[in-house]
Design an enzyme around this catalytic site. Structure first.
Site, mmCIF file in Angstrom:
data_model
loop_
_atom_site.group_PDB
_atom_site.id
_atom_site.type_symbol
_atom_site.label_atom_id
_atom_site.label_comp_id
_atom_site.label_asym_id
_atom_site.label_seq_id
_atom_site.Cartn_x
_atom_site.Cartn_y
_atom_site.Cartn_z
ATOM 1 N N ARG A 1 0.664 -1.002 -0.094
ATOM 2 C CA ARG A 1 0.064 0.138 0.120
ATOM 3 C C ARG A 1 0.936 1.330 -0.062
ATOM 4 O O ARG A 1 0.551 2.218 0.946
ATOM 5 C CB ARG A 1 -1.081 -0.171 1.200
ATOM 6 C CG ARG A 1 -2.127 -1.153 1.229
ATOM 7 C CD ARG A 1 -3.066 -1.098 0.351
ATOM 8 N NE ARG A 1 -3.591 -2.530 0.069
ATOM 9 C CZ ARG A 1 -3.190 -3.504 -0.757
ATOM 10 N NH1 ARG A 1 -2.120 -3.347 -1.527
ATOM 11 N NH2 ARG A 1 -3.870 -4.666 -0.553
ATOM 12 N N CYS B 1 -10.304 -0.698 4.174
ATOM 13 C CA CYS B 1 -9.309 -1.036 5.581
ATOM 14 C C CYS B 1 -8.900 0.256 6.131
ATOM 15 O O CYS B 1 -8.440 1.073 5.437
ATOM 16 C CB CYS B 1 -8.387 -1.984 5.190
ATOM 17 S SG CYS B 1 -8.953 -3.656 4.794
ATOM 18 N N GLU C 1 -4.185 2.817 7.146
ATOM 19 C CA GLU C 1 -3.974 2.680 5.639
ATOM 20 C C GLU C 1 -4.590 3.752 5.119
ATOM 21 O O GLU C 1 -4.201 4.336 4.084
ATOM 22 C CB GLU C 1 -4.745 1.504 5.294
ATOM 23 C CG GLU C 1 -4.653 1.238 3.707
ATOM 24 C CD GLU C 1 -4.969 -0.366 3.310
ATOM 25 O OE1 GLU C 1 -4.883 -1.165 4.053
ATOM 26 O OE2 GLU C 1 -5.770 -0.387 1.974
HETATM 27 C C1 LIG Z 1 -15.634 -0.567 -0.216
HETATM 28 C C2 LIG Z 1 -14.061 -0.279 -0.113
HETATM 29 C C3 LIG Z 1 -13.194 -1.064 -0.470
HETATM 30 C C4 LIG Z 1 -12.124 -0.957 -0.618
HETATM 31 N N1 LIG Z 1 -11.203 -2.072 -0.830
HETATM 32 C C5 LIG Z 1 -9.785 -1.879 -0.973
HETATM 33 C C6 LIG Z 1 -9.118 -2.841 -1.543
HETATM 34 O O1 LIG Z 1 -9.346 -4.023 -1.475
HETATM 35 N N2 LIG Z 1 -7.674 -2.602 -1.335
HETATM 36 C C7 LIG Z 1 -7.132 -1.589 -1.522
HETATM 37 O O2 LIG Z 1 -5.962 -1.060 -1.811
HETATM 38 N N3 LIG Z 1 -7.906 -0.355 -1.294
HETATM 39 C C8 LIG Z 1 -9.206 -0.375 -1.008
HETATM 40 N N4 LIG Z 1 -10.041 0.676 -0.541
HETATM 41 C C9 LIG Z 1 -9.471 2.045 -0.584
HETATM 42 C C10 LIG Z 1 -9.381 2.626 -1.891
HETATM 43 O O3 LIG Z 1 -10.582 2.400 -2.705
HETATM 44 C C11 LIG Z 1 -8.320 2.469 -2.595
HETATM 45 O O4 LIG Z 1 -7.054 2.836 -1.850
HETATM 46 C C12 LIG Z 1 -8.023 3.504 -3.789
HETATM 47 O O5 LIG Z 1 -7.258 3.021 -4.727
HETATM 48 C C13 LIG Z 1 -7.961 5.151 -3.621
HETATM 49 O O6 LIG Z 1 -8.211 5.822 -4.676
HETATM 50 P P1 LIG Z 1 -9.039 7.144 -4.527
HETATM 51 O O7 LIG Z 1 -8.802 7.752 -6.156
HETATM 52 O O8 LIG Z 1 -10.201 7.177 -3.939
HETATM 53 O O9 LIG Z 1 -7.815 8.004 -3.792
HETATM 54 P P2 LIG Z 1 -8.220 9.251 -2.593
HETATM 55 O O10 LIG Z 1 -8.991 8.400 -1.470
HETATM 56 O O11 LIG Z 1 -8.830 10.344 -3.388
HETATM 57 O O12 LIG Z 1 -6.715 9.364 -2.267
HETATM 58 C C14 LIG Z 1 -5.815 8.476 -1.576
HETATM 59 C C15 LIG Z 1 -4.556 9.271 -1.421
HETATM 60 O O13 LIG Z 1 -4.097 9.167 -2.702
HETATM 61 C C16 LIG Z 1 -3.396 10.510 -3.141
HETATM 62 N N5 LIG Z 1 -3.886 10.748 -4.435
HETATM 63 C C17 LIG Z 1 -5.023 10.477 -5.169
HETATM 64 N N6 LIG Z 1 -4.723 10.752 -6.527
HETATM 65 C C18 LIG Z 1 -3.610 11.123 -6.512
HETATM 66 C C19 LIG Z 1 -2.955 11.269 -7.784
HETATM 67 N N7 LIG Z 1 -3.271 11.701 -8.988
HETATM 68 N N8 LIG Z 1 -1.508 11.709 -7.603
HETATM 69 C C20 LIG Z 1 -0.788 11.643 -6.502
HETATM 70 N N9 LIG Z 1 -1.694 11.326 -5.386
HETATM 71 C C21 LIG Z 1 -3.084 11.079 -5.447
HETATM 72 C C22 LIG Z 1 -4.299 11.278 -2.177
HETATM 73 O O14 LIG Z 1 -3.773 12.753 -2.141
HETATM 74 C C23 LIG Z 1 -4.449 10.550 -0.908
HETATM 75 O O15 LIG Z 1 -3.186 10.736 -0.149
HETATM 76 C C24 LIG Z 1 -11.252 0.296 -0.675
HETATM 77 C C25 LIG Z 1 -12.388 1.274 -0.385
HETATM 78 C C26 LIG Z 1 -13.704 1.123 -0.002
HETATM 79 C C27 LIG Z 1 -14.537 2.512 -0.019
#
Ligand SMILES: Cc1cc2nc3c(=O)[nH]c(=O)nc-3n(C[C@H](O)[C@H](O)[C@H](O)COP(=O)(O)OP(=O)(O)OC[C@H]3O[C@@H](n4cnc5c(N)ncnc54)[C@H](O)[C@@H]3O)c2cc1C
Length: 309
Positions: A175, A225, A294
């Site tokens: 992660r 998580c 996380e």
């Molecule tokens: C129901 C559910 C299930 C999930 N299951 C999983 C799973 O199985 N495995 C897993 O790994 N995660 C899981 N997640 C967590 C999440 O979906 C992931 O971490 C996802 O990849 C985050 O993407 P996001 O675009 O929503 O990022 P955000 O939540 O918007 O940002 C997360 C981080 O990434 C940074 N960020 C976002 N975009 C950029 C960019 N373009 N450049 C640089 N930094 C950036 C942000 O600044 C922040 O620090 C889950 C979430 C939910 C709600």
């Protein structure tokens, strides 16, 4: 209310006083005083350069599915990647490269791959959020992590310039992605490497990933998580054995089906944070294991997320 002037940028992608609660899956968080929603590479560079020239830090928001944003107003500029969403495809023999702008939902990338039988991204099946968020946190599941399929990342650097990074030269951890650890750079474009396979094979591998997420509460407001697994142990298991399932603070409750998920039922960011810290303390008291977050914390907190109290 302070509206910082934005002299170097056109106004159409700048917004003021935007409630962040509607842009994150937990549904909590104060308003961003200034938000950039760039639609082009130049606008993204412009937003970063503007922040820098004004001596401002900034926060990058993707799909908001892995962040806890405090209830207080968000003072630093937010750069929201939602305006940059597109996929283009190049084929070289049986290797298929998918060039994706950072704000593209991962769901769309996986759907296109599944439709064409391109294999390699199945470990990200069912994970919400954007391409940028996925690479920033090396999203994945028991079947693998997305970093192993990254061919190239184009970033906007802290000074607004652009840089290219080969996927194999990037440090991918559990992660984590070395490019975004403590650095103020933004993923602007990501090229995924997939292999021409068959729809059936992609469907089989996708189903394998989805089997591993059966216990996740997908119909509630969560952010995945809350804690990382410590040293190969399951954080969910430790939380469960510490009696955290069903615990609540205000409108935040630990999921009954997966102890590492906190559901928000009309609570606040403060409720979620307080509950998370309570859970962390229970695991520390019970097993002597300190759980690292996380989810990413953003905004202003009265309690320190790293204090463990
Ligand atoms: C129901 C559910 C299930 C999930 N299951 C999983 C799973 O199985 N495995 C897993 O790994 N995660 C899981 N997640 C967590 C999440 O979906 C992931 O971490 C996802 O990849 C985050 O993407 P996001 O675009 O929503 O990022 P955000 O939540 O918007 O940002 C997360 C981080 O990434 C940074 N960020 C976002 N975009 C950029 C960019 N373009 N450049 C640089 N930094 C950036 C942000 O600044 C922040 O620090 C889950 C979430 C939910 C709600």
């Amino acid at each position: 209310m302070r509206n910082p002037p934005a002299p170097d940028i056109s106004g159409s992608y700048v917004r003021y006083d935007v409630p962040l609660s509607s842009l994150v899956t937990w549904g909590v968080g104060g308003a961003a005083r200034i938000m950039f929603v760039p639609r082009t590479e130049d606008e993204m560079s412009g937003a970063v350069s503007w922040a820098r020239s004004n001596g401002e830090d900034f926060f990058v928001l993707g799909g908001g599915s892995n962040v806890l944003i405090s209830d207080a107003a968000f003072d630093i500029p937010v750069i929201n990647t939602a305006g940059m969403s597109a996929i283009t495809v190049r084929e070289r023999g049986d290797t298929v490269y998918m060039d994706c702008l950072a704000g593209t939902p991962m769901k769309e990338v996986l759907a296109l791959a599944a439709k064409n039988g391109w294999s390699g991204l199945e470990c990200a099946a069912g994970i919400p959020g954007t391409v940028g968020g996925a690479v920033a946190g090396n999203a994945g599941s028991k079947t693998g992590s997305i970093g192993s399929s990254v061919e190239l990342i184009v970033t906007v650097e802290p000074d607004g310039s652009r840089a290219e990074w080969n996927g194999k030269d990037i440090g991918w951890g559990y992660r984590s992605c070395s490019l975004f650890e403590g650095e103020h750079r933004i993923a602007q474009n990501v090229t995924f490497r997939t292999k021409a396979s068959s729809r059936d094979e992609v469907a089989r591998l996708t189903a394998e990933t989805m089997r591993g997420r059966k216990s996740q509460p997908v119909s509630s407001r969560t952010a995945g998580c809350v804690f990382k697994n410590p040293n190969g142990e399951s954080a969910g298991n430790l939380l469960d054995r510490s009696g955290c399932k069903g615990m609540s603070v205000g409108g935040a409750r630990v999921s009954e089906s997966h102890a590492n998920f906190i559901e928000n039922h009309s609570g606040s960011a403060r409720d979620i944070m307080s509950l998370a810290l309570l859970c962390r303390k229970k695991v520390l008291d019970e097993f002597g294991t300190y759980l690292d977050f996380e989810v990413k914390m953003a905004g202003v907190w009265e309690v320190c997320p790293d204090a463990g109290e």
